[in-house]
Design a protein around this motif. Structure first.
Motif, PDB file in Angstrom:
ATOM      1  N   SER A   1     -41.865  -1.231   6.192  1.00 18.32           N
ATOM      2  CA  SER A   1     -42.635  -1.955   5.178  1.00 18.32           C
ATOM      3  C   SER A   1     -44.050  -2.236   5.686  1.00 18.32           C
ATOM      4  O   SER A   1     -44.707  -3.182   5.239  1.00 18.32           O
ATOM      5  CB  SER A   1     -41.940  -3.259   4.798  1.00 18.32           C
TER       6      SER A   1
ATOM      7  N   THR B   1     -43.734  -1.315 -10.771  1.00 18.45           N
ATOM      8  CA  THR B   1     -43.977  -1.337  -9.335  1.00 18.45           C
ATOM      9  C   THR B   1     -45.257  -0.604  -8.968  1.00 18.45           C
ATOM     10  O   THR B   1     -45.406   0.589  -9.234  1.00 18.45           O
ATOM     11  CB  THR B   1     -42.786  -0.696  -8.589  1.00 18.45           C
TER      12      THR B   1
ATOM     13  N   CYS C   1     -39.586   0.698  -0.605  1.00 16.41           N
ATOM     14  CA  CYS C   1     -38.524   1.562  -1.127  1.00 16.41           C
ATOM     15  C   CYS C   1     -39.090   2.629  -2.068  1.00 16.41           C
ATOM     16  O   CYS C   1     -38.618   3.764  -2.106  1.00 16.41           O
ATOM     17  CB  CYS C   1     -37.463   0.731  -1.846  1.00 16.41           C
ATOM     18  N   THR C   2     -40.124   2.252  -2.820  1.00 17.21           N
ATOM     19  CA  THR C   2     -40.782   3.204  -3.708  1.00 17.21           C
ATOM     20  C   THR C   2     -41.513   4.272  -2.903  1.00 17.21           C
ATOM     21  O   THR C   2     -41.413   5.469  -3.193  1.00 17.21           O
ATOM     22  CB  THR C   2     -41.767   2.481  -4.639  1.00 17.21           C
TER      23      THR C   2
ATOM     24  N   GLU D   1     -39.973  -3.342  -7.337  1.00 20.28           N
ATOM     25  CA  GLU D   1     -40.591  -4.065  -6.220  1.00 20.28           C
ATOM     26  C   GLU D   1     -41.855  -4.742  -6.758  1.00 20.28           C
ATOM     27  O   GLU D   1     -42.966  -4.457  -6.341  1.00 20.28           O
ATOM     28  CB  GLU D   1     -40.898  -3.109  -5.066  1.00 20.28           C
TER      29      GLU D   1
ATOM     30  N   ALA E   1     -44.567  -1.782  -1.612  1.00 21.77           N
ATOM     31  CA  ALA E   1     -43.321  -1.268  -2.187  1.00 21.77           C
ATOM     32  C   ALA E   1     -42.681  -0.256  -1.243  1.00 21.77           C
ATOM     33  O   ALA E   1     -42.743   0.953  -1.481  1.00 21.77           O
ATOM     34  CB  ALA E   1     -43.596  -0.636  -3.546  1.00 21.77           C
TER      35      ALA E   1
ATOM     36  N   ARG F   1     -48.936  -8.857  -1.638  1.00 24.17           N
ATOM     37  CA  ARG F   1     -47.741  -9.698  -1.725  1.00 24.17           C
ATOM     38  C   ARG F   1     -48.034 -11.099  -1.183  1.00 24.17           C
ATOM     39  O   ARG F   1     -48.678 -11.248  -0.155  1.00 24.17           O
ATOM     40  CB  ARG F   1     -46.596  -9.077  -0.924  1.00 24.17           C
TER      41      ARG F   1
ATOM     42  N   LEU G   1     -42.794  -8.523   3.394  1.00 24.43           N
ATOM     43  CA  LEU G   1     -41.387  -8.159   3.393  1.00 24.43           C
ATOM     44  C   LEU G   1     -40.896  -7.970   4.826  1.00 24.43           C
ATOM     45  O   LEU G   1     -41.684  -7.705   5.736  1.00 24.43           O
ATOM     46  CB  LEU G   1     -41.187  -6.861   2.609  1.00 24.43           C
TER      47      LEU G   1
ATOM     48  N   CYS H   1     -33.114  -0.150   1.602  1.00 25.76           N
ATOM     49  CA  CYS H   1     -33.287   0.223   0.198  1.00 25.76           C
ATOM     50  C   CYS H   1     -31.981   0.792  -0.342  1.00 25.76           C
ATOM     51  O   CYS H   1     -31.273   1.521   0.364  1.00 25.76           O
ATOM     52  CB  CYS H   1     -34.385   1.272   0.046  1.00 25.76           C
TER      53      CYS H   1
END
Length: 286
Positions: A123, A239, A149-150, A199, A147, A91, A95, A101
């Motif tokens: 994260s 994602t 939340c994934t 994401e 990612a 990234r 984050l 999420c």
């Protein structure tokens, strides 16, 4: 730097060339088999690789009743598989940690499972997961920084047994070389009864060793995921949430060499693996 549109056009052109070559090889095989000359023209237009088309996570082109259109099985072949792994993108900006999420209830779950808790999701760090299967173990390393939340959803589904006793429903061996799994129905139409946002970011790339989510459009992630073992000329719309270990890639390579039934050809491509891949258990190392 290429735009999304340019990447999509490049992927489209590459896939058109690959499908044309595949059609030409199939035509030559037919000529040899029947001893006559058959003329054919293959026109491929407007074909864009998508990793899902129906049912929240679905990737198959379906009939009106939701079933896939099966074609003649593709015999095992000496397919070309790249041996070099790709490096996971990072990234451009980290984050917030922790982060929140949102998991939105959507449709009927293919297998009973609860909705994950989306509060105070980390994260940072990685999570080791092993997909134990009838053809061998596939080790994964999930990356929360890519990612969160994934990863949170995947771990939740794994720990609740959602992926256990499920089979991978699609493999692509040309153009897009990946194995897609995560639907308990085995048809490519099932999901967990909830969805969550993408994401993604511009720098994402796909290739050997990448673990990513399948979707049916923006922000439609659920339970289906795909494991890339070779080429993957895709735009950054899926994602990426981790990687596959070397031993796991060897397992997937052998499945790919076994061929598929062609049930998703010509679009989105590939078919159900002729070598069944069923997850007998999934373990998570905290």
């Amino acid at each position: 730097m290429a735009t999304n549109q340019q990447r999509r056009e490049a992927a489209k052109r590459k896939l058109e060339r690959q499908l044309a070559r595949r059609a030409e090889r199939a035509k030559r095989r037919r000529i040899v088999g029947v001893g006559v000359t058959v003329g054919a023209v293959v026109v491929v237009a407007g074909l864009i690789v998508v990793l899902a088309t129906r049912g929240g996570d679905s990737e198959a082109e379906n009939n009106a009743d939701g079933s896939s259109s099966a074609t003649t099985p593709a015999a095992p072949t000496d397919i070309e598989i790249p041996t070099e792994r790709v490096e996971l993108a990072q990234r451009p900006e980290p984050l917030p940690n922790p982060t929140s999420c949102e998991y939105t209830e959507s449709g009927e779950a293919a297998k009973k499972v609860s909705v994950p808790d989306g509060e105070n999701v980390s994260s940072e760090g990685t999570v080791k997961v092993t997909l134990h299967s009838n053809v061998g173990d596939i080790g994964l390393e999930l990356d929360r920084a890519l990612a969160p939340c994934t990863v949170n959803s995947f771990v939740h589904l794994a720990e609740e047994g959602y992926y256990t006793d499920t089979s991978c429903h699609r493999i692509g061996t040309e153009g897009l070389q990946m194995l897609q799994c995560g639907d308990p129905t085995g048809q490519g139409t099932g999901g967990p009864g909830y969805t969550f946002a993408d994401e993604t970011f511009e720098e994402l790339e796909y290739g050997r060793g990448v673990l990513a989510m399948a979707n049916s459009g923006p922000d439609t992630n659920g339970s289906q995921f795909f494991m890339v073992f070779g080429e993957a000329p895709l735009p950054p719309d899926y994602t990426v949430f981790g990687s596959i270990d070397d031993e796991g890639l060897k397992v997937i390579d052998e499945v790919a060499r076994g061929g598929h039934d062609g049930s998703f050809d010509p679009s989105p491509g590939g078919g159900k693996p002729l070598t069944d891949v069923t997850f007998t258990d999934v373990t998570v190392e905290s």
